[in-house]
Design a protein around this motif. Structure first.
Motif, PDB file in Angstrom:
ATOM      1  N   ILE A 178       0.806  -1.162  -0.002  1.00  0.00           N
ATOM      2  CA  ILE A 178       0.152  -0.147  -0.101  1.00  0.00           C
ATOM      3  C   ILE A 178       1.068   1.347   0.047  1.00  0.00           C
ATOM      4  O   ILE A 178       1.723   1.494   0.952  1.00  0.00           O
ATOM      5  N   ARG A 208     -10.816  -3.001  -5.190  1.00  0.00           N
ATOM      6  CA  ARG A 208     -10.716  -2.702  -3.689  1.00  0.00           C
ATOM      7  C   ARG A 208     -10.108  -1.620  -3.248  1.00  0.00           C
ATOM      8  O   ARG A 208      -9.358  -0.829  -4.066  1.00  0.00           O
ATOM      9  N   TRP A 241      -8.647   1.495  -0.382  1.00  0.00           N
ATOM     10  CA  TRP A 241      -8.197   1.753   0.855  1.00  0.00           C
ATOM     11  C   TRP A 241      -8.247   3.548   0.984  1.00  0.00           C
ATOM     12  O   TRP A 241      -7.901   4.084   0.109  1.00  0.00           O
ATOM     13  N   PRO A 266     -10.254  -0.947   5.326  1.00  0.00           N
ATOM     14  CA  PRO A 266      -9.126  -1.102   4.130  1.00  0.00           C
ATOM     15  C   PRO A 266      -9.288  -2.127   3.414  1.00  0.00           C
ATOM     16  O   PRO A 266      -9.407  -3.483   3.819  1.00  0.00           O
ATOM     17  N   GLY A 267      -9.257  -1.949   2.061  1.00  0.00           N
ATOM     18  CA  GLY A 267      -9.085  -2.962   1.106  1.00  0.00           C
ATOM     19  C   GLY A 267     -10.521  -3.637   0.845  1.00  0.00           C
ATOM     20  O   GLY A 267     -10.638  -4.385   0.130  1.00  0.00           O
ATOM     21  N   GLN A 268     -11.649  -2.844   1.046  1.00  0.00           N
ATOM     22  CA  GLN A 268     -12.847  -3.096   1.122  1.00  0.00           C
ATOM     23  C   GLN A 268     -13.378  -3.352  -0.434  1.00  0.00           C
ATOM     24  O   GLN A 268     -12.828  -2.545  -1.342  1.00  0.00           O
ATOM     25  N   ASP A 324      -8.131   8.430  -2.037  1.00  0.00           N
ATOM     26  CA  ASP A 324      -8.213   6.738  -2.179  1.00  0.00           C
ATOM     27  C   ASP A 324      -7.257   6.093  -2.904  1.00  0.00           C
ATOM     28  O   ASP A 324      -6.552   6.874  -3.781  1.00  0.00           O
TER      29      ASP A 324
END
Ligand SMILES: Nc1nc2c(ncn2[C@@H]2O[C@H](COP(=O)(O)OP(=O)(O)OP(=O)(O)O)[C@@H](O)[C@H]2O)c(=O)[nH]1
Ligand SMILES: [Mg+2]
Length: 330
Positions: A269, A302, A304, A310-312, A324
């Motif tokens: 990330i 996804r 963040w 996070p990473g949804q 984002d």
């Protein structure tokens, strides 16, 4: 002839008389205006020089009109660079060029006398991890050439500069809006959704300049109480640098944009250079900004940042927020 003119003035005056073309005369007149000492004894002379200045400007304009196809010496368009194009607009001498010089690497002409800028100057203003493209323009007046208005119509945001050291800031504001109105350009609050009408509608911010000078604070208050609901007003000084730090954020919000970062699945990330999109853009819009095919191909992304965790995993129409980080999955 008023007393105490420096010898350089006399020398320039002789050159002025000998000069043939209006362009040449204008160049020398510029020197003369800078050389006249500022005191009561030279007041008449300074008025006279300004009159000559206006006359020459008009002459040059007439000449350009005659030269078929010259169309404002090709200034009708400036290619957009960076995260947004912002024009610096205002009455003569309000501090447009000084502001450009204070926040970018550009070196525009700055002078005590009005009408010192007669061609556009571009500078890039850094803000966090992006840059804005600022365009310094000649002033709004009866001599403003059509290409100035063309550039204003094309930009993303208008920065309308009002000199806070002026005795009449409110009148100056209405005068500036009046010139724009005549060119069928209407400025609106940067958050206004209005974009169409009989005139070209442009989002704008008002920048009160020369905030270091006496009575600037008082004039700022006066301006704010008058137009607070109509425009956001920011005060700056190119001399003391007051307010320049907040200007980047104001431009960012004025442009109504978001920065979105991307990474490939499996990568750490990390936020590298962002894609810049209009606020309200979706995950699909981001994909399209990267590659048209990706926009058609991807199944989900996804996120963040703005997502609940996070990473949804989000759908194609998910609206992205500033900051984002996205990861596309096919
Ligand atoms: N004290 C003070 N003076 C300023 C400031 N900004 C500009 N000035 C002065 O105001 C005068 C005009 O500045 P410019 O930047 O040339 O103004 P402009 O709007 O570009 O003028 P035109 O191109 O002729 O329309 C110069 O004498 C500047 O030094 C400021 O923040 N504080
Ligand atoms: Mg200027």
């Amino acid at each position: 002839m008023p007393a105490n003119l420096p010898p350089e003035y006399i020398e320039a005056e002789l050159r002025f008389r000998a000069a043939k073309s209006p362009q040449e005369k204008l160049e020398i007149l510029r020197e003369l205006m800078a050389l006249v000492p500022k005191h009561k004894g030279t007041e008449k002379l300074r008025v006279e020089l300004k009159r000559k200045w206006a006359k020459l400007q008009e002459e040059i304009q007439q000449q350009q009109k005659k030269q078929k196809g010259s169309r404002g010496a090709g200034y009708d368009h400036i290619g957009r660079e960076g995260a947004g194009q912002i024009t610096l607009v205002g009455l003569p001498n309000c501090g447009k060029s000084s502001l450009l010089a204070a926040v970018t690497n550009a070196k525009p002409e700055i002078a005590e006398y009005p009408f010192s800028t007669f061609r556009p100057t571009v500078g890039m203003m850094p803000f966090e991890d992006i840059q804005f493209q600022l365009i310094d323009l000649p002033p709004l007046s009866e001599f403003t050439e059509p290409w100035v208005y063309s550039l204003i119509r094309q930009c993303d945001l208008v920065a309308l500069l009002i000199d806070l050291s002026s005795e009449t800031p409110a009148e100056d504001l209405f005068a500036a809006l009046g010139w724009l109105e005549q060119a069928r350009i209407r400025l609106v609050h940067h958050q206004s959704r209005e974009r169409e009408g009989p005139a070209t509608v442009k989002p704008a911010l008002v920048i009160g300049t020369k905030s270091d000078l006496p009575s600037a604070a008082e004039h700022l208050q006066e301006l704010r109480s008058l137009i607070d609901s109509q425009f956001r007003v920011v005060a700056v000084s190119a001399v003391s640098a007051e307010g320049l730090g907040e200007l980047g954020r104001a431009f960012f919000e004025g442009l109504n944009i978001v920065r979105v970062y991307t990474k490939k699945p499996g990568q750490p990330i990390k936020r590298d250079l962002p894609y810049v999109l209009p606020a309200g853009s979706t995950v699909t819009d981001v994909a399209r900004a990267i590659h048209k095919e990706l926009a058609e191909r991807f199944a989900y992304a996804r996120v963040w940042g703005s997502s609940e965790f996070p990473g949804q995993r989000v759908e194609r129409n998910y609206i992205v927020r500033d900051g984002d980080l996205l990861e596309f999955h096919e």
